[in-house]
Design a protein around this motif. Sequence first.
Motif, short mmCIF file in Angstrom:
data_model
loop_
_atom_site.label_atom_id
_atom_site.label_comp_id
_atom_site.label_asym_id
_atom_site.label_seq_id
_atom_site.Cartn_x
_atom_site.Cartn_y
_atom_site.Cartn_z
N SER A 9 0.84 -1.19 0.00
CA SER A 9 0.00 0.00 0.00
C SER A 9 0.87 1.24 0.00
N TRP A 10 0.32 2.29 -0.47
CA TRP A 10 0.97 3.59 -0.46
C TRP A 10 0.21 4.42 0.56
N GLN A 11 0.86 4.83 1.63
CA GLN A 11 0.23 5.63 2.68
C GLN A 11 0.12 7.07 2.17
N VAL A 12 -1.09 7.55 2.01
CA VAL A 12 -1.33 8.88 1.45
C VAL A 12 -1.89 9.79 2.55
N GLU A 13 -1.30 10.96 2.71
CA GLU A 13 -1.77 11.94 3.68
C GLU A 13 -3.17 12.40 3.30
N PRO A 14 -4.02 12.78 4.27
CA PRO A 14 -5.39 13.19 3.98
C PRO A 14 -5.50 14.33 2.96
N ARG A 15 -4.69 15.35 3.09
CA ARG A 15 -4.77 16.48 2.15
C ARG A 15 -4.43 16.02 0.72
N VAL A 16 -3.40 15.19 0.61
CA VAL A 16 -2.99 14.67 -0.70
C VAL A 16 -4.07 13.73 -1.23
N GLY A 17 -4.63 12.89 -0.35
CA GLY A 17 -5.68 11.96 -0.78
C GLY A 17 -6.92 12.68 -1.29
N GLY A 18 -7.32 13.76 -0.63
CA GLY A 18 -8.47 14.54 -1.10
C GLY A 18 -8.20 15.14 -2.46
N ALA A 19 -6.98 15.64 -2.68
CA ALA A 19 -6.62 16.21 -3.98
C ALA A 19 -6.58 15.11 -5.05
N LEU A 20 -6.05 13.93 -4.71
CA LEU A 20 -6.01 12.83 -5.68
C LEU A 20 -7.42 12.36 -6.02
N ALA A 21 -8.31 12.33 -5.03
CA ALA A 21 -9.70 11.94 -5.29
C ALA A 21 -10.34 12.92 -6.27
N GLY A 22 -10.09 14.21 -6.10
CA GLY A 22 -10.60 15.20 -7.04
C GLY A 22 -10.02 15.01 -8.43
N ARG A 23 -8.72 14.76 -8.50
CA ARG A 23 -8.09 14.51 -9.80
C ARG A 23 -8.68 13.26 -10.45
N TRP A 24 -8.93 12.21 -9.64
CA TRP A 24 -9.51 10.98 -10.18
C TRP A 24 -10.86 11.28 -10.83
N TRP A 25 -11.71 12.06 -10.13
CA TRP A 25 -13.02 12.39 -10.69
C TRP A 25 -12.90 13.21 -11.97
N GLN A 26 -11.99 14.16 -12.01
CA GLN A 26 -11.79 14.93 -13.25
C GLN A 26 -11.41 14.00 -14.38
N TRP A 27 -10.51 13.06 -14.10
CA TRP A 27 -10.09 12.07 -15.11
C TRP A 27 -11.29 11.22 -15.54
N ALA A 28 -12.00 10.64 -14.58
CA ALA A 28 -13.10 9.73 -14.89
C ALA A 28 -14.23 10.43 -15.65
N LEU A 29 -14.59 11.64 -15.24
CA LEU A 29 -15.71 12.35 -15.86
C LEU A 29 -15.36 13.00 -17.19
N SER A 30 -14.07 13.11 -17.51
CA SER A 30 -13.68 13.73 -18.78
C SER A 30 -13.70 12.74 -19.94
N ALA A 31 -13.82 11.47 -19.68
CA ALA A 31 -13.82 10.46 -20.74
C ALA A 31 -15.15 10.45 -21.48
N PRO A 32 -15.09 10.40 -22.81
CA PRO A 32 -16.35 10.20 -23.54
C PRO A 32 -16.94 8.83 -23.16
N GLU A 33 -18.24 8.73 -23.19
CA GLU A 33 -18.90 7.51 -22.73
C GLU A 33 -18.34 6.24 -23.38
N GLU A 34 -18.05 6.29 -24.67
CA GLU A 34 -17.57 5.09 -25.36
C GLU A 34 -16.13 4.72 -24.99
N LEU A 35 -15.39 5.61 -24.31
CA LEU A 35 -14.03 5.33 -23.87
C LEU A 35 -13.90 5.33 -22.35
N SER A 36 -15.01 5.39 -21.67
CA SER A 36 -15.01 5.52 -20.21
C SER A 36 -14.37 4.31 -19.52
N PRO A 37 -13.27 4.53 -18.78
CA PRO A 37 -12.69 3.43 -18.01
C PRO A 37 -13.64 2.90 -16.94
#
Length: 170
Positions: A9-37
């Motif tokens: 596991s990679w131990q992630v600090e809360p502030r960093v984890g919140g920022a990564l969660a936001g980045r994950w959502w930006q990544w996930a929601l930016s994909a066109p439906e036909e390419l959505s991971p």
Amino acid sequence: MNEAIPDGSWQVEPRVGGALAGRWWQWALSAPEELSPVRDETGEHAAWNQPDDLWFLAGTYGGKVTRTCAIPADRPVFFPVFNIQTVRGRLDQEPPRMPIARAEAWLNGLPLQLTQFSGQFALGAERRHTWGLWGALAPLHPGEYVLEIKADTGRGFRVDTTYHLTASTD
């Protein structure tokens, strides 16, 4: 400080984890439906628009999914077990949360540490809240891995995801 712990596991600090969660959502929601991971049931779209500094694994909309994908061996991996996002209301408003009756993840049969993170992110002009239960892996050595994720809200929503990962340096 962010560091690897013995189970990989990679131990992630809360502030960093919140920022990564936001980045994950930006990544996930930016994909066109036909390419959505996230919608992808095989892993064929796992590499879609990945950032250069880490590797996101997609969540699911529930149910059982098995994906196979190649990942770079030199990047940490960040993935949701449960997560949710919503348009931000008042500045002091807490993000919605999902009940957790069960939440587990294993890499090659070894249990992984999971951590709750919440944060904020922008999607166009909209500000959004996110909450989730996340897993993170230190960069993997080249080789084959099986990542299993099982979670249940206790209210009918279940996640059963298996990733067959090939970590390589090419």
